[in-house]
Enzyme design. Structure first.
Site, PDB file in Angstrom:
ATOM      1  N   HIS A  21     -21.359  19.643  65.642  1.00 33.30           N
ATOM      2  CA  HIS A  21     -20.280  19.849  64.675  1.00 33.30           C
ATOM      3  C   HIS A  21     -19.824  18.491  64.155  1.00 33.30           C
ATOM      4  CE1 HIS A  21     -18.429  19.063  68.528  1.00 33.30           C
ATOM      5  NE2 HIS A  21     -18.791  20.250  68.977  1.00 33.30           N
ATOM      6  N   CYS A  65     -11.750  17.324  77.917  1.00 26.84           N
ATOM      7  CA  CYS A  65     -12.364  17.131  76.608  1.00 26.84           C
ATOM      8  C   CYS A  65     -11.262  17.004  75.567  1.00 26.84           C
ATOM      9  CB  CYS A  65     -13.278  18.305  76.272  1.00 26.84           C
ATOM     10  SG  CYS A  65     -14.029  18.165  74.632  1.00 26.84           S
ATOM     11  N   HIS A 118     -16.055  14.708  70.327  1.00 26.96           N
ATOM     12  CA  HIS A 118     -15.439  14.972  71.627  1.00 26.96           C
ATOM     13  C   HIS A 118     -15.342  13.650  72.382  1.00 26.96           C
ATOM     14  CE1 HIS A 118     -15.943  19.251  71.278  1.00 26.96           C
ATOM     15  NE2 HIS A 118     -17.251  19.252  71.445  1.00 26.96           N
ATOM     16  N   HIS A 146     -25.276  18.628  71.667  1.00 27.45           N
ATOM     17  CA  HIS A 146     -24.764  18.302  73.006  1.00 27.45           C
ATOM     18  C   HIS A 146     -24.648  19.551  73.870  1.00 27.45           C
ATOM     19  CE1 HIS A 146     -21.263  19.119  70.447  1.00 27.45           C
ATOM     20  NE2 HIS A 146     -20.642  19.559  71.519  1.00 27.45           N
ATOM     21  N   GLU A 162     -24.747  22.839  71.002  1.00 27.13           N
ATOM     22  CA  GLU A 162     -24.126  22.944  69.668  1.00 27.13           C
ATOM     23  C   GLU A 162     -23.944  21.554  69.064  1.00 27.13           C
ATOM     24  OE1 GLU A 162     -20.250  24.645  70.718  1.00 27.13           O
ATOM     25  OE2 GLU A 162     -19.438  22.617  70.995  1.00 27.13           O
TER      26      GLU A 162
HETATM   27 MN    MN Z   1     -18.830  20.769  71.181  1.00 25.62          MN
END
Ligand code: MN
Length: 153
Positions: free
Chosen positions: A65, A117, A69, A103, A63
């Site tokens: 975004h 995370c 992270h 990732h 995914e």
């Molecule tokens: Mn992610």
């Protein structure tokens, strides 16, 4: 109001009073054998700290975004794909995932892979790759091997 939290670490990478949840509750994204524990989430903090754990051979969703992270591996080893790079990761390694960067994390077949995370509390929804985007990623042999779970440990 007392906002102090103390939660002891338990055998099996659990924390007292923290629920181990399924990774994605909506069931729309492809992933395998992964759980999620929210360790810290306070509206005043602006971020959350979660612990994700994949069983042997498990993987997170591929995914991207806008939000970032910051990851620290806590248990085991495996590989991560970040943008155009596939890298081995092992306990105590640090990885940051920049905005809008594909990732995915994959555990080796021999042991679970667990990581902390850190993420923004308010964040955009993850995007999944289209078939064309996956085809483009697969042009890189190392990424194709990673996506097929063939990356050597
Ligand atoms: Mn992610």
């Amino acid at each position: 109001m007392d906002r102090t939290t103390f939660r002891g670490f338990l055998a099996g990478f659990d924390w007292a009073g923290v629920e181990r949840r399924p990774y994605k509750e909506d069931g729309t994204a492809p992933f395998r054998s992964i759980s999620r524990q929210v360790l810290f989430s306070d509206p005043a903090l602006g971020c959350e700290l979660r612990y994700f754990e994949m069983d042997r051979g498990g993987y997170s969703t591929l995914e991207r975004h806008e939000h970032m992270h910051a990851v620290m591996i806590l248990r085991g080893h495996g590989h991560c794909l970040v943008g155009a790079e596939v890298r081995p990761v092992a306990t105590h390694d640090l990885v940051t995932i920049p905005p809008l960067t594909w990732h995915q994390f994959r555990a080796t077949p021999d042991e679970p892979l667990g990581f902390l995370c850190m993420v923004n509390a308010e964040r955009d929804r993850p995007q999944l790759p289209t078939e064309g985007e996956i085809r483009a990623m697969r042009q890189d042999a190392r990424i194709a091997a990673f996506l097929d779970g063939r990356t050597p440990s």
